[in-house]
Design a protein around this motif. Structure first.
Motif, short mmCIF file in Angstrom:
data_model
loop_
_atom_site.label_atom_id
_atom_site.label_comp_id
_atom_site.label_asym_id
_atom_site.label_seq_id
_atom_site.Cartn_x
_atom_site.Cartn_y
_atom_site.Cartn_z
N MET A 1 0.81 -1.08 -0.06
CA MET A 1 -0.13 -0.02 0.13
C MET A 1 0.94 1.37 0.06
SD MET A 1 -3.28 0.06 0.02
CE MET A 1 -4.98 -0.64 0.67
N GLN A 2 1.28 1.74 -1.26
CA GLN A 2 2.29 2.73 -1.25
C GLN A 2 1.35 4.16 -1.13
OE1 GLN A 2 4.98 2.28 -4.76
NE2 GLN A 2 6.68 2.06 -3.28
N ASN A 3 -0.03 3.98 -1.85
CA ASN A 3 -0.74 5.11 -1.98
C ASN A 3 -2.10 4.72 -1.77
OD1 ASN A 3 -2.08 7.31 -2.70
ND2 ASN A 3 -1.58 7.58 -4.72
N PRO A 4 -2.41 5.20 -0.44
CA PRO A 4 -3.75 4.64 0.07
C PRO A 4 -5.06 5.36 -0.62
CG PRO A 4 -2.53 6.07 1.72
CD PRO A 4 -1.59 5.89 0.53
N THR A 5 -4.55 6.41 -1.33
CA THR A 5 -5.81 7.14 -1.45
C THR A 5 -5.93 6.66 -3.32
OG1 THR A 5 -4.37 9.00 -2.47
CG2 THR A 5 -5.48 9.23 -0.52
N GLN A 6 -5.38 5.74 -3.53
CA GLN A 6 -5.63 5.14 -4.92
C GLN A 6 -6.86 4.13 -4.99
OE1 GLN A 6 -3.19 5.90 -7.51
NE2 GLN A 6 -4.77 5.26 -8.91
N TYR A 7 -7.76 4.42 -5.91
CA TYR A 7 -8.81 3.72 -6.20
C TYR A 7 -8.89 2.84 -7.27
CZ TYR A 7 -10.79 6.74 -2.20
OH TYR A 7 -10.90 7.44 -1.01
N ALA A 8 -9.70 1.80 -7.46
CA ALA A 8 -9.79 0.97 -8.46
C ALA A 8 -10.06 1.98 -9.83
CB ALA A 8 -11.05 0.15 -8.31
N PRO A 9 -9.69 1.48 -11.04
CA PRO A 9 -9.89 2.45 -12.23
C PRO A 9 -11.45 2.50 -12.52
CG PRO A 9 -8.97 0.22 -12.72
CD PRO A 9 -8.97 0.34 -11.21
N CYS A 10 -11.66 3.46 -12.90
CA CYS A 10 -13.14 3.85 -13.49
C CYS A 10 -13.82 2.79 -14.37
CB CYS A 10 -13.17 5.28 -14.14
SG CYS A 10 -14.78 5.60 -14.86
N PRO A 11 -14.90 2.37 -14.03
CA PRO A 11 -15.18 1.30 -15.31
C PRO A 11 -15.67 1.78 -16.41
CG PRO A 11 -17.00 1.87 -13.29
CD PRO A 11 -15.93 2.62 -13.02
N LYS A 12 -15.92 3.20 -16.74
CA LYS A 12 -16.42 3.72 -17.85
C LYS A 12 -15.06 4.00 -18.59
CE LYS A 12 -19.96 6.37 -19.32
NZ LYS A 12 -20.75 7.66 -19.03
N GLY A 14 -11.47 3.85 -17.45
CA GLY A 14 -10.30 3.36 -17.07
C GLY A 14 -9.45 4.38 -16.24
N GLN A 15 -9.76 5.72 -15.93
CA GLN A 15 -8.96 6.36 -15.27
C GLN A 15 -8.87 6.02 -13.78
OE1 GLN A 15 -7.14 9.11 -16.75
NE2 GLN A 15 -7.39 8.01 -18.44
N VAL A 38 -16.79 6.50 -4.87
CA VAL A 38 -16.02 7.53 -5.62
C VAL A 38 -16.47 8.15 -6.77
CG1 VAL A 38 -13.77 6.51 -4.46
CG2 VAL A 38 -14.60 5.87 -6.65
N LYS A 39 -15.70 9.23 -7.27
CA LYS A 39 -16.25 9.85 -8.33
C LYS A 39 -15.24 9.94 -9.51
CE LYS A 39 -18.69 13.81 -10.55
NZ LYS A 39 -19.37 15.04 -9.88
N CYS A 40 -15.37 9.58 -10.66
CA CYS A 40 -14.21 9.69 -11.59
C CYS A 40 -14.07 11.24 -12.12
CB CYS A 40 -14.21 8.82 -12.81
SG CYS A 40 -13.16 9.26 -14.09
N GLN A 41 -12.62 11.81 -11.97
CA GLN A 41 -12.60 13.08 -12.20
C GLN A 41 -12.58 13.44 -13.75
OE1 GLN A 41 -12.29 15.68 -9.53
NE2 GLN A 41 -13.18 13.75 -8.67
N SER A 42 -12.43 12.54 -14.54
CA SER A 42 -12.41 12.56 -16.09
C SER A 42 -13.85 12.46 -16.51
CB SER A 42 -11.77 11.24 -16.68
OG SER A 42 -10.40 11.51 -16.29
N CYS A 43 -14.60 11.50 -16.31
CA CYS A 43 -16.01 11.51 -16.88
C CYS A 43 -17.03 11.74 -16.07
CB CYS A 43 -16.00 10.08 -17.46
SG CYS A 43 -16.36 8.49 -16.44
N GLY A 44 -16.70 11.66 -14.46
CA GLY A 44 -17.96 11.99 -13.40
C GLY A 44 -18.65 10.69 -13.27
N GLY A 49 -15.01 2.40 -5.33
CA GLY A 49 -13.59 2.75 -5.40
C GLY A 49 -12.70 1.25 -4.92
N LYS A 50 -13.38 0.42 -4.16
CA LYS A 50 -12.56 -0.72 -3.80
C LYS A 50 -12.82 -1.84 -4.70
CE LYS A 50 -12.57 -1.60 0.85
NZ LYS A 50 -13.24 -1.84 2.19
N SER A 51 -13.91 -1.88 -5.54
CA SER A 51 -14.30 -3.15 -6.45
C SER A 51 -14.12 -2.67 -8.00
CB SER A 51 -15.50 -3.89 -6.16
OG SER A 51 -16.56 -2.94 -6.37
#
Ligand SMILES: [Zn+2]
Length: 87
Positions: A1-12, A14-15, A38-44, A49-51
């Protein structure tokens, strides 16, 4: 766990630049925390964010359960009121 704020990639799209959602209409402040909403910053897109999956099902369950609890509380109070009146 280097970056705890990292979430799973956006299902839409991939960001992986998703940000935690603090408050939602369906779950207040508690719901999004329970489901790592969580909310993707690219497509909204909002997702889990876990799964990395949609949270749609969790939201429906959460809404139904809170509605059921509220309904039971109101129903319980109504039953108590009726019982008190009958005595
Ligand atoms: Zn996205």
């Amino acid at each position: 766990m280097q970056n705890p704020t990292q979430y799973a990639p956006c299902p839409k799209c991939g960001q992986t630049n998703a940000k935690k959602v603090g408050y939602t209409w369906w779950g207040g402040a508690l719901g999004p925390r329970m489901f790592t909403h969580v909310k993707c910053q690219s497509c909204g897109t909002q997702y889990n964010g876990k799964s990395g999956q949609s949270n749609q099902q969790n939201i429906i369950i959460y809404t139904v359960v809170s509605f059921a609890i509220a309904f039971c509380l109101c129903g319980g109070l109504a039953v108590v009121g009726v019982l008190l009146q009958n005595q």
